[in-house]
Structure formats: structure tokens, C-alpha cells
Design a protein around this motif. Structure first.
Motif, short mmCIF file in Angstrom:
data_model
loop_
_atom_site.label_atom_id
_atom_site.label_comp_id
_atom_site.label_asym_id
_atom_site.label_seq_id
_atom_site.Cartn_x
_atom_site.Cartn_y
_atom_site.Cartn_z
N GLN A 1 -26.18 3.45 -51.56
CA GLN A 1 -26.76 4.62 -50.89
C GLN A 1 -25.70 5.49 -50.21
O GLN A 1 -26.01 6.62 -49.82
CB GLN A 1 -27.79 4.16 -49.85
CG GLN A 1 -29.02 3.51 -50.47
CD GLN A 1 -29.75 4.45 -51.40
OE1 GLN A 1 -30.09 5.57 -51.03
NE2 GLN A 1 -29.97 4.02 -52.64
N GLY A 2 -24.51 4.97 -50.07
CA GLY A 2 -23.44 5.77 -49.50
C GLY A 2 -23.23 5.50 -48.02
O GLY A 2 -24.13 5.08 -47.30
N THR A 3 -22.01 5.76 -47.60
CA THR A 3 -21.65 5.65 -46.19
C THR A 3 -20.79 6.86 -45.82
O THR A 3 -19.89 7.26 -46.57
CB THR A 3 -20.92 4.33 -45.90
OG1 THR A 3 -20.67 4.20 -44.50
CG2 THR A 3 -19.59 4.21 -46.64
N GLN A 4 -21.09 7.46 -44.68
CA GLN A 4 -20.41 8.69 -44.28
C GLN A 4 -19.06 8.39 -43.65
O GLN A 4 -18.96 7.54 -42.76
CB GLN A 4 -21.27 9.46 -43.27
CG GLN A 4 -20.62 10.71 -42.70
CD GLN A 4 -20.49 11.83 -43.73
OE1 GLN A 4 -21.46 12.12 -44.45
NE2 GLN A 4 -19.33 12.45 -43.81
N VAL A 5 -18.06 9.09 -44.12
CA VAL A 5 -16.73 9.06 -43.52
C VAL A 5 -16.41 10.45 -43.02
O VAL A 5 -16.46 11.42 -43.79
CB VAL A 5 -15.67 8.59 -44.53
CG1 VAL A 5 -14.27 8.75 -43.95
CG2 VAL A 5 -15.92 7.14 -44.93
N THR A 6 -16.09 10.55 -41.74
CA THR A 6 -15.74 11.83 -41.15
C THR A 6 -14.38 11.71 -40.50
O THR A 6 -14.17 10.84 -39.65
CB THR A 6 -16.78 12.25 -40.10
OG1 THR A 6 -18.06 12.33 -40.72
CG2 THR A 6 -16.42 13.61 -39.52
N VAL A 7 -13.48 12.57 -40.93
CA VAL A 7 -12.12 12.57 -40.39
C VAL A 7 -11.96 13.85 -39.59
O VAL A 7 -11.90 14.95 -40.15
CB VAL A 7 -11.07 12.48 -41.50
CG1 VAL A 7 -9.67 12.39 -40.89
CG2 VAL A 7 -11.35 11.30 -42.42
N SER A 8 -11.89 13.70 -38.30
CA SER A 8 -11.85 14.87 -37.43
C SER A 8 -11.28 14.48 -36.08
O SER A 8 -11.47 13.36 -35.60
CB SER A 8 -13.27 15.44 -37.25
OG SER A 8 -13.27 16.51 -36.33
N SER A 9 -10.61 15.44 -35.47
CA SER A 9 -10.09 15.22 -34.13
C SER A 9 -11.08 15.73 -33.09
O SER A 9 -10.83 15.62 -31.89
CB SER A 9 -8.74 15.90 -33.95
OG SER A 9 -8.83 17.27 -34.28
N GLN B 1 -9.63 0.11 -48.59
CA GLN B 1 -8.85 0.33 -47.38
C GLN B 1 -8.26 1.73 -47.44
O GLN B 1 -7.52 2.05 -48.37
CB GLN B 1 -7.74 -0.71 -47.27
CG GLN B 1 -6.84 -0.55 -46.07
CD GLN B 1 -7.55 -0.86 -44.77
OE1 GLN B 1 -8.23 -1.88 -44.65
NE2 GLN B 1 -7.41 0.01 -43.78
N MET B 2 -8.59 2.54 -46.46
CA MET B 2 -8.14 3.92 -46.44
C MET B 2 -7.22 4.13 -45.24
O MET B 2 -7.61 3.82 -44.10
CB MET B 2 -9.34 4.87 -46.37
CG MET B 2 -10.34 4.66 -47.50
SD MET B 2 -11.63 5.92 -47.53
CE MET B 2 -12.46 5.58 -45.97
N MET B 3 -6.04 4.63 -45.51
CA MET B 3 -5.06 4.87 -44.45
C MET B 3 -4.63 6.33 -44.49
O MET B 3 -4.85 7.04 -45.47
CB MET B 3 -3.87 3.95 -44.64
CG MET B 3 -4.22 2.47 -44.61
SD MET B 3 -2.80 1.41 -44.96
CE MET B 3 -1.75 1.78 -43.55
N TYR B 4 -3.98 6.74 -43.39
CA TYR B 4 -3.47 8.11 -43.29
C TYR B 4 -4.55 9.13 -43.68
O TYR B 4 -4.31 10.04 -44.47
CB TYR B 4 -2.24 8.27 -44.18
CG TYR B 4 -1.20 7.20 -43.98
CD1 TYR B 4 -0.90 6.30 -45.00
CD2 TYR B 4 -0.55 7.07 -42.76
CE1 TYR B 4 0.03 5.30 -44.81
CE2 TYR B 4 0.39 6.07 -42.56
CZ TYR B 4 0.68 5.18 -43.59
OH TYR B 4 1.60 4.20 -43.40
N LEU B 5 -5.72 8.94 -43.12
CA LEU B 5 -6.85 9.77 -43.50
C LEU B 5 -6.65 11.21 -43.08
O LEU B 5 -6.03 11.51 -42.04
CB LEU B 5 -8.13 9.21 -42.90
CG LEU B 5 -8.65 7.97 -43.62
CD1 LEU B 5 -9.64 7.20 -42.77
CD2 LEU B 5 -9.29 8.35 -44.96
N LYS B 6 -7.18 12.10 -43.91
CA LYS B 6 -7.06 13.53 -43.69
C LYS B 6 -8.46 14.13 -43.55
O LYS B 6 -9.44 13.55 -44.05
CB LYS B 6 -6.37 14.17 -44.89
CG LYS B 6 -5.04 13.56 -45.27
CD LYS B 6 -4.52 14.17 -46.56
CE LYS B 6 -3.23 13.52 -47.00
NZ LYS B 6 -2.72 14.11 -48.28
#
Length: 125
Positions: free
Chosen positions: A117-125, A82-87
Motif C-alpha cells: 500500500q505504500g509508505t510516505q517518505v518526506t525529506v524536508s527541513s 536503507q536510504m542515506m543522504y536523503l534529498k
């Protein structure tokens, strides 16, 4: 051989949350320590968090402390991050990894033998 599959990645705005999931085919996770790693282009894969099999003891990298929570549901054969307050700097491909009976005292790529195999996480406005 244990085959891991990650899911739950995606695009999220800064300050948002995501829950990554890791499951396995070809076996059950309850005897495995599970680590979450991440990697960005040109950088080494780094350990983010880890959870042991028996006591569910946890480890967090400094970058994850206070924002990420790792937990497992052995009945569902799942481990979650669980990832919160992502940057924006959390943007990466996230991998789960497994090692039989490991204690999460060393969370490095070489300490885990099975990988997803991985999963992409992108944090962007």
C-alpha cells in the motif's frame, strides 16, 4: 495471494537516513524478487531498486546509486531499503513489489504482480 506491507517511512531532514521495510502475509518472500518503487503526485511510479531471490543480485536506479542499499533477510521474511543522504527530491510514496523468480533485469510497474500500500517518505527541513 501474497500481500505486502511496507513500513519505516516518515519525515527526515535532508542528509538524513531512513530504513524502509517490506514484509508479506500469505506467503514467504524467499522465492520472490522484490522491487522498491516510488511515486509523487502527477508522476509515474518509478523503479528505485530491486533484489533477486536466489543470489540477491541487486539493481539500483541512477538516482539511488551510492545512497540506497537493498537487502533481504529471508529468515525474517523481510526486505529492506536503507536510504542515506536523503534529498528533498526523494520525497515520495514508496512501494515494495514482488514477482516470483524475477531477475530484476526489468524494473517496471508491469514486471511485478504483488504490491504493498505504500509508505510516505518526506525529506524536508
Amino acid at each position: 495471494q501474497l500481500q505486502l506491507v511496507e513500513s519505516g517511512g516518515g519525515l527526515v531532514q535532508p542528509g538524513g537516513s531512513l530504513r524502509l521495510s517490506c514484509t508479506a502475509s500469505g506467503g514467504t518472500l524467499d522465492s520472490y524478487a522484490i522491487g522498491w518503487f516510488r511515486q509523487t503526485p502527477g508522476k509515474e511510479r518509478e523503479g528505485v531498486s530491486c533484489i533477486t531471490s536466489v543470489r540477491s543480485s541487486t539493481y539500483y536506479a541512477d538516482s539511488a546509486k551510492g545512497r540506497f542499499t537493498i537487502f533481504r533477510d529471508n529468515a525474517k521474511n523481510m526486505v529492506y531499503l536503507q536510504m542515506m543522504y536523503l534529498k528533498p527530491e526523494d520525497t515520495a510514496v514508496y512501494y515494495c513489489a514482488a514477482e516470483l523468480w524475477a531477475d530484476c533485469s526489468i524494473v517496471t510497474v508491469d514486471s511485478f504482480g504483488s504490491w504493498g500500500q505504500g509508505t510516505q517518505v518526506t525529506v524536508s527541513s
